[in-house]
Scaffold this motif. Structure first.
Motif, PDB file in Angstrom:
ATOM      1  N   VAL A   4       0.872  -1.172   0.000  1.00  0.00           N
ATOM      2  CA  VAL A   4       0.000   0.000   0.000  1.00  0.00           C
ATOM      3  C   VAL A   4       0.910   1.223   0.000  1.00  0.00           C
ATOM      4  O   VAL A   4       1.705   1.416   0.922  1.00  0.00           O
ATOM      5  CB  VAL A   4      -0.935   0.020   1.224  1.00  0.00           C
ATOM      6  N   ILE A   5       0.807   2.022  -1.063  1.00  0.00           N
ATOM      7  CA  ILE A   5       1.664   3.190  -1.234  1.00  0.00           C
ATOM      8  C   ILE A   5       0.796   4.442  -1.247  1.00  0.00           C
ATOM      9  O   ILE A   5      -0.065   4.598  -2.116  1.00  0.00           O
ATOM     10  CB  ILE A   5       2.480   3.087  -2.535  1.00  0.00           C
ATOM     11  N   LEU A  58      -5.786   0.986  -7.770  1.00  0.00           N
ATOM     12  CA  LEU A  58      -6.126   2.090  -6.885  1.00  0.00           C
ATOM     13  C   LEU A  58      -6.812   1.585  -5.632  1.00  0.00           C
ATOM     14  O   LEU A  58      -7.622   0.649  -5.693  1.00  0.00           O
ATOM     15  CB  LEU A  58      -7.080   3.062  -7.582  1.00  0.00           C
ATOM     16  N   LEU A  59      -6.526   2.215  -4.522  1.00  0.00           N
ATOM     17  CA  LEU A  59      -7.241   1.994  -3.269  1.00  0.00           C
ATOM     18  C   LEU A  59      -7.649   3.375  -2.803  1.00  0.00           C
ATOM     19  O   LEU A  59      -6.806   4.184  -2.394  1.00  0.00           O
ATOM     20  CB  LEU A  59      -6.330   1.305  -2.248  1.00  0.00           C
ATOM     21  N   LYS A 117      -3.606  -7.141   0.258  1.00  0.00           N
ATOM     22  CA  LYS A 117      -2.149  -7.093   0.245  1.00  0.00           C
ATOM     23  C   LYS A 117      -1.537  -8.484   0.077  1.00  0.00           C
ATOM     24  O   LYS A 117      -0.418  -8.602  -0.434  1.00  0.00           O
ATOM     25  CB  LYS A 117      -1.633  -6.449   1.536  1.00  0.00           C
ATOM     26  N   GLN A 118      -2.246  -9.506   0.470  1.00  0.00           N
ATOM     27  CA  GLN A 118      -1.736 -10.875   0.369  1.00  0.00           C
ATOM     28  C   GLN A 118      -1.916 -11.456  -1.032  1.00  0.00           C
ATOM     29  O   GLN A 118      -1.335 -12.484  -1.360  1.00  0.00           O
ATOM     30  CB  GLN A 118      -2.445 -11.778   1.387  1.00  0.00           C
ATOM     31  N   LEU A 124      -0.897  -1.185  -4.512  1.00  0.00           N
ATOM     32  CA  LEU A 124      -2.122  -0.418  -4.336  1.00  0.00           C
ATOM     33  C   LEU A 124      -1.747   1.029  -4.042  1.00  0.00           C
ATOM     34  O   LEU A 124      -1.152   1.318  -2.997  1.00  0.00           O
ATOM     35  CB  LEU A 124      -2.942  -1.004  -3.187  1.00  0.00           C
ATOM     36  N   HIS A 125      -2.079   1.932  -4.961  1.00  0.00           N
ATOM     37  CA  HIS A 125      -1.767   3.345  -4.795  1.00  0.00           C
ATOM     38  C   HIS A 125      -2.966   4.063  -4.185  1.00  0.00           C
ATOM     39  O   HIS A 125      -4.094   3.903  -4.654  1.00  0.00           O
ATOM     40  CB  HIS A 125      -1.405   3.975  -6.130  1.00  0.00           C
ATOM     41  N   VAL A 126      -2.709   4.860  -3.165  1.00  0.00           N
ATOM     42  CA  VAL A 126      -3.750   5.617  -2.477  1.00  0.00           C
ATOM     43  C   VAL A 126      -3.533   7.098  -2.761  1.00  0.00           C
ATOM     44  O   VAL A 126      -2.463   7.640  -2.469  1.00  0.00           O
ATOM     45  CB  VAL A 126      -3.709   5.384  -0.951  1.00  0.00           C
ATOM     46  N   TYR A 127      -4.543   7.735  -3.323  1.00  0.00           N
ATOM     47  CA  TYR A 127      -4.540   9.184  -3.553  1.00  0.00           C
ATOM     48  C   TYR A 127      -5.686   9.796  -2.743  1.00  0.00           C
ATOM     49  O   TYR A 127      -6.760   9.202  -2.646  1.00  0.00           O
ATOM     50  CB  TYR A 127      -4.771   9.508  -5.028  1.00  0.00           C
ATOM     51  N   GLY A 128      -5.477  11.005  -2.221  1.00  0.00           N
ATOM     52  CA  GLY A 128      -6.556  11.659  -1.480  1.00  0.00           C
ATOM     53  C   GLY A 128      -7.021  10.767  -0.342  1.00  0.00           C
ATOM     54  O   GLY A 128      -6.225  10.253   0.440  1.00  0.00           O
TER      55      GLY A 128
END
Length: 198
Positions: A4-5, A58-59, A117-118, A124-128
């Motif tokens: 998770v980034i 995306l996440l 994640k497993q 998984l890119h997190v924006y906002g």
């Protein structure tokens, strides 16, 4: 294992709200939408383009999805990968949308992200997604922070590090400063906080 980034543009006082434009997020009376654009330059642009063109899913939270869903399907020429990426959306009310591929996740988001994640797949890119971010940080699910830190303070607004922040150590993996003073700093999770023993 997928990472998770968190990819975030923040002010010196940690505000992340409304960076894209005046009407992006005015909740709480926020009046400084679009604060990023005066600091655009070739260095920041190159970093953003690199991040946009990596393999990713995306996440994001429901509010961010609501902002993005009307826009990005019509602007695929700017960011083709966002329309192809699977969009995992934290929402207890939405179950479907025409912007595909999209998966809506309600209930125990922390447990569902831990399962994601497993799985095999891109990071998984997190924006906002301020509310989602607090949940991810509270449950120690953030692996990396890719920050652009802008040389201004806003005093009020939604902050990256808020109620979900836990004590955690990070290691700097990349840094540079743009001509207009934006600090680009990437960090990876590096275990627990250590203190000096006297």
């Amino acid at each position: 294992m997928r990472k998770v980034i968190v990819i975030s543009h923040i002010t010196l006082d940690g505000v992340m709200q409304g960076m894209g434009g005046p009407q992006e997020d005015t909740s709480g009376g926020f009046a400084y939408g679009g604060w990023v654009s005066p600091y655009a330059d070739e260095v920041v642009g190159a970093v953003i383009r690199r991040e946009m063109n990596m393999p990713f899913d995306l996440l994001i939270g429901r509010k961010t999805f609501d902002i993005w869903a009307p826009y990005w399907p019509k602007h695929g020429d700017i960011w083709p990968a966002v329309n192809k990426a699977t969009k995992y959306v934290a929402s207890n009310t939405m179950t479907s949308h025409e912007w595909q591929p999209t998966v809506f996740m309600g209930g125990d988001i922390a447990a569902k992200v831990s399962q994601l994640k497993q799985q095999l797949g891109p990071n998984l890119h997190v924006y906002g997604s301020g509310n989602l971010l607090q949940t991810l940080m509270k449950h120690d699910l953030v692996d990396e922070l890719w920050l652009k830190i802008y040389p201004l303070t806003l005093g009020g607004g939604k902050r990256l590090f808020a109620d979900g922040t836990i004590p955690a150590a990070f290691k700097l993996t990349e840094s540079k400063v743009s001509p207009k003073g934006v600090i680009i700093a990437n960090y990876v999770r590096a275990g627990a906080v250590t203190t000096r023993q006297c």
